[in-house]
Motif scaffolding. Structure first.
Motif, PDB file in Angstrom:
ATOM      1  N   LEU A 191       1.216  -1.478   0.410  1.00 39.20           N
ATOM      2  CA  LEU A 191      -0.156  -0.326  -0.015  1.00 39.20           C
ATOM      3  C   LEU A 191       0.636   1.467  -0.201  1.00 39.20           C
ATOM      4  N   GLY A 238       2.246   1.935  -3.346  1.00 35.67           N
ATOM      5  CA  GLY A 238       1.169   2.322  -4.113  1.00 35.67           C
ATOM      6  C   GLY A 238       0.792   1.257  -4.898  1.00 35.67           C
ATOM      7  N   ILE A 286      -1.245  -1.531  -4.233  1.00 34.14           N
ATOM      8  CA  ILE A 286      -2.610  -1.923  -3.884  1.00 34.14           C
ATOM      9  C   ILE A 286      -3.435  -0.791  -3.453  1.00 34.14           C
ATOM     10  N   THR A 287      -4.988  -0.917  -3.434  1.00 29.37           N
ATOM     11  CA  THR A 287      -5.085  -0.030  -2.846  1.00 29.37           C
ATOM     12  C   THR A 287      -5.826  -0.469  -1.208  1.00 29.37           C
ATOM     13  N   GLU A 288      -6.346   0.812  -0.791  1.00 26.82           N
ATOM     14  CA  GLU A 288      -6.954   0.775   0.846  1.00 26.82           C
ATOM     15  C   GLU A 288      -8.033  -1.047   0.909  1.00 26.82           C
ATOM     16  N   GLU A 289      -8.714  -0.171  -0.299  1.00 24.52           N
ATOM     17  CA  GLU A 289      -9.978  -1.355  -0.669  1.00 24.52           C
ATOM     18  C   GLU A 289      -9.775  -2.889  -0.963  1.00 24.52           C
ATOM     19  N   ARG A 290      -7.930  -3.319  -1.739  1.00 28.23           N
ATOM     20  CA  ARG A 290      -7.620  -4.614  -1.576  1.00 28.23           C
ATOM     21  C   ARG A 290      -7.267  -4.705  -0.641  1.00 28.23           C
ATOM     22  N   ARG A 291      -5.982  -4.110  -0.248  1.00 28.14           N
ATOM     23  CA  ARG A 291      -5.484  -4.681   1.470  1.00 28.14           C
ATOM     24  C   ARG A 291      -7.015  -5.160   2.469  1.00 28.14           C
TER      25      ARG A 291
END
Length: 748
Positions: free
Chosen positions: A395, A398, A400-405
């Motif tokens: 994260l 950059g 992955i996104t916060e949603e993916r995490r």
């Protein structure tokens, strides 16, 4: 007038009403000769249309295609993606070209160079519209276009990764990147690292001009460039074809570059550690020599260096691993053939320590639901927090996104309740290496999970057949040896016990592939394959210290052999106490079986380091190295005081070969015993799991590719045995093969 779309087999041609030609390439992977033929055919057709337009306009005499008016062809969109080949040789060549083949290999690259050079000098602007990856020759095609646009799709990568295969770019990649980016940036950002860049990374590096988000935008921007070019400069040319072009940063005679250029060979040697990697050296030479001459001469220089590396043994070793062994293993060479694939859905991970947390992360990242169990809820939650660490790093960068995490972490349920594991179709145990403890945790859950759940033990050394005695369904029990750190290490050793069934083995193999990792299949034995092999190198490094060898020379030998980490530093990482515990277990097992135990010279060194000096490794803050504030500093000065003998002079080549041969000989023994059953599994396991030097192509490839072949390896092993002890004596079966000229894959 627009033309109807025509199919040429390897490309699709369409000219619209505005005289813009779109050529959709369909290139065969790993076939540079075919690519050169296709591109030459495209250039011939473009030249014919330009010449035809000139004739129609009353232009008497066929003008030179590279200097004439663009005529009916206002511009060309070269559309392709998913293209990866290496211009110096085809896949078949890469498994065996020798120095006598150098001219043929050089000619292969020159044919592609000629086709690309003609394309970029015909006159009309040519746009590379990249719909997917462009690697090696794929990027070299794009670099010959006047404008490069790439569609940003997941998994798209661009670059010149030849150096990672022991090769030199052969389709103009060195020449064009140096003239485009400058000598320093081309070498550091593209050529010497062999990075596979994302579209945004390629844009930042200067390899492409635009990144777009949709196919429609790709087509629009390609057309916009041609329209702009038609107004501003109908006759397109590359920057390096401009008489006033100056290479960014200048050439070697420029004072600023001349000041830093002499440091490049030293930096290259530091990067390779002195290991025998000719490709980086040849790339550096081709770049520096090529920048001092004209374009055509520079391409010839590149071609000669490319032929030199492609026909050398290191390229054969490295490409055989990447193109043959690794794909064969991942495709299921050692998987039972008649067992249908069955996807896992919910995994129970027993033990939330470092390994358990890493395994939970790997499963959740692959889309599986995970129940992470430990002795209490707090311990399980700490494990889930550990599983979040690689996600936090991704994260921050950059990736992955916060949603993916959040989605990945939501798949991990921490628990201390055995009943929360109900319905799990896979169990992976990852507790301390204690047979009784491992059997106990399985017994607690085996009746709660799915009745046919796959039962896996993450063990690095304990015999799987013995562990299986503690479960009700030994036919469903298999070893899964993950490597630390789990999120970064690509290998898993799948261990078949005496009673492991084909179905369980196939399910374990498929699970590992689902996690995006590479499974090698081995048969049960104490230490399996990887731990046994790497243990020999660790012992040899400690034995050298005990002989009085200067410790810095031991680490230098590791570097020159090509190992990524010095053997003494690696001993500290795995901890000396772990090595001693494994040794004690092995000795007890040998004595229980009535087998003789042969002490290794390393044992006395390990015992003194632990018992006399209190230096068991990095985790304790003291080992062969010092670790102020947890960071590795220099070698512990006490090594010289307590072990080093100034009178001892062991040649550095002997030190290097002792490390390599200690592992290779053990690998041969395990292959002969059937612990590892294929040469490909041994090679893949050694490179991905043990850090065996990449230039060798793998531990058994090292044996067969040694100067003189297996016979040369046997002769060198006997030299080492005469000097340093019988542990280097070659096995009888290997001697027999060498005498018959047989390979390791041939029986006997």
């Amino acid at each position: 007038m627009p033309e109807p779309t025509t199919e040429q087999g390897t490309f699709r041609w369409h000219r619209d009403a505005d005289s813009v030609v779109t050529v959709a390439l369909s290139l065969v992977p790993d076939a540079p000769d075919a690519a050169a033929a296709v591109l030459a055919e495209v250039a011939d057709r473009l030249a014919a249309e330009i010449a035809g337009a000139e004739d129609a306009a009353g232009n008497d005499g066929a003008a030179d295609a590279g200097a004439g008016d663009a005529g009916l062809v206002r511009g060309v969109v070269l559309e392709f993606g998913g293209v990866e080949f290496f211009s110096g040789a085809s896949l078949a060549d890469l498994t065996g070209p020798r120095p006598p083949d150098a001219q043929r290999v050089q000619d292969t690259g020159l044919r592609l160079k000629r086709a690309l050079r003609r394309l970029e000098t015909l006159g009309p602007p040519v746009v590379a519209a990249l719909t997917g990856s462009a690697l090696g020759g794929g990027l070299e095609i794009a670099l010959a276009c006047h404008h490069r646009i790439v569609l940003d799709r997941p998994g798209t990568r661009l670059g010149l990764p030849e150096v990672t295969l022991g090769l030199t770019p052969a389709g103009g990649g060195v020449v064009r990147t140096v003239r485009l980016l400058g000598l320093v940036d081309a070498l550091q950002k593209v050529l010497l690292e062999g990075r596979r860049l994302s579209p945004e990374g390629a844009l930042a590096a200067g390899l492409v001009h635009q990144v777009v988000r949709s196919p429609d935008e790709l087509a629009h921007q390609a057309r916009a460039f041609i329209d702009d070019q038609a107004q501003d400069q109908p006759q397109a040319r590359q920057p390096w074809d401009d008489p006033d072009h100056r290479i960014p940063g200048g050439g070697p005679r420029e004072p600023a570059l001349a000041a830093v250029l002499p440091s490049f060979p030293a930096l290259l040697r530091k990067r390779t550690g002195g290991a025998p990697y000719p490709a980086p050296r040849d790339i550096l030479a081709a770049a520096v020599e090529g920048v001092q001459v004209g374009f055509a001469t520079a391409e010839l220089i590149e071609a000669r260096y490319a032929a030199h590396t492609a026909t050398g043994p290191i390229a054969r070793n490295m490409t055989s691993f990447t193109r043959l062994d690794l794909p064969a293993v991942n495709a299921g060479r050692s998987r039972p053939r008649d067992v249908p694939t069955r996807a896992a859905t919910r995994v129970a991970v027993l033990g939330a320590g470092m390994m358990g947390a890493g395994i939970a992360y790997a499963c959740a990242a692959a889309g599986l639901e995970v129940a992470l169990k430990d002795v209490d809820e707090a311990a399980a939650r700490r494990g889930r927090d550990r599983a979040a660490q690689p996600l936090d790093r991704a994260l921050a960068r950059g990736r992955i996104t916060e949603e993916r995490r959040a989605a990945i972490l939501d798949r991990i349920t921490p628990t201390a309740r055995p009943e929360d594991l109900a319905g799990c179709d896979v169990v992976i145990e990852a507790v301390f290496e204690d047979p009784a403890l491992k059997q106990k945790v399985f017994q607690e859950v085996q009746d709660l999970v799915a009745p046919d759940a796959l039962l896996c033990s993450n063990t690095s050394t304990l015999p799987v057949s013995r562990l299986a005695e503690g479960v009700a369904r030994p036919q469903d029990f298999v070893g899964l040896h993950f490597f630390s750190p789990v999120d970064r290490m690509p290998l898993v050793e799948v261990v078949r016990g005496e009673r492991t069934g084909d179905t369980a083995l196939a399910r374990a193999f498929d699970l590992v592939r689902h996690l995006g990792k590479t499974p090698i299949v081995v048969n049960d034995a104490r230490g399996f394959f990887t731990s046994r092999v790497i243990g020999c190198r660790l012992n040899e490094g400690a034995a050298m210290v005990g002989e009085g060898v200067e410790p810095a020379s031991v680490e230098q030998a590791s570097a020159q052999a090509g190992y990524p980490t010095g053997v003494l530093a690696l001993l500290d990482e795995v901890t000396l106490t772990l090595g001693r515990r494994i040794r004690d277990e092995n000795r007890a097992a040998a004595e229980a079986a009535g087998e003789p135990w042969r002490p290794h010279p390393a044992e006395a060194v390990i015992d003194r380091m632990i018992d006399d000096f209190g230096r068991p490794g990095r985790a304790a803050g003291a080992g062969f190295y010092d670790y102020p504030e947890g960071r590795r500093a220099g070698l512990w000065p006490g090594l010289r005081e307590h072990f080093t003998e100034p009178s001892v002079r062991v040649p550095l080549p002997d030190l290097r070969d002792r490390l390599l041969f200690s592992e290779a000989l053990e690998a041969v023994r395990l292959f002969d015993r059937g612990v590892v059953t294929s040469v490909a599994d041994a090679n893949v396991g050694s490179l991905l799991g043990l850090g065996f030097p990449a230039w060798t192509g793998g531990v058994l490839r090292f044996v067969e590719g040694h100067p003189g072949g297996p016979a040369g390896f046997v002769a060198r092993a006997r030299e080492l045995a005469d000097r340093y002890g019988p542990r280097f004596a070659p096995p009888d079966a290997l001697v027999s093969r060498a005498e018959r000229g047989a390979s390791l894959s041939q029986a006997g």
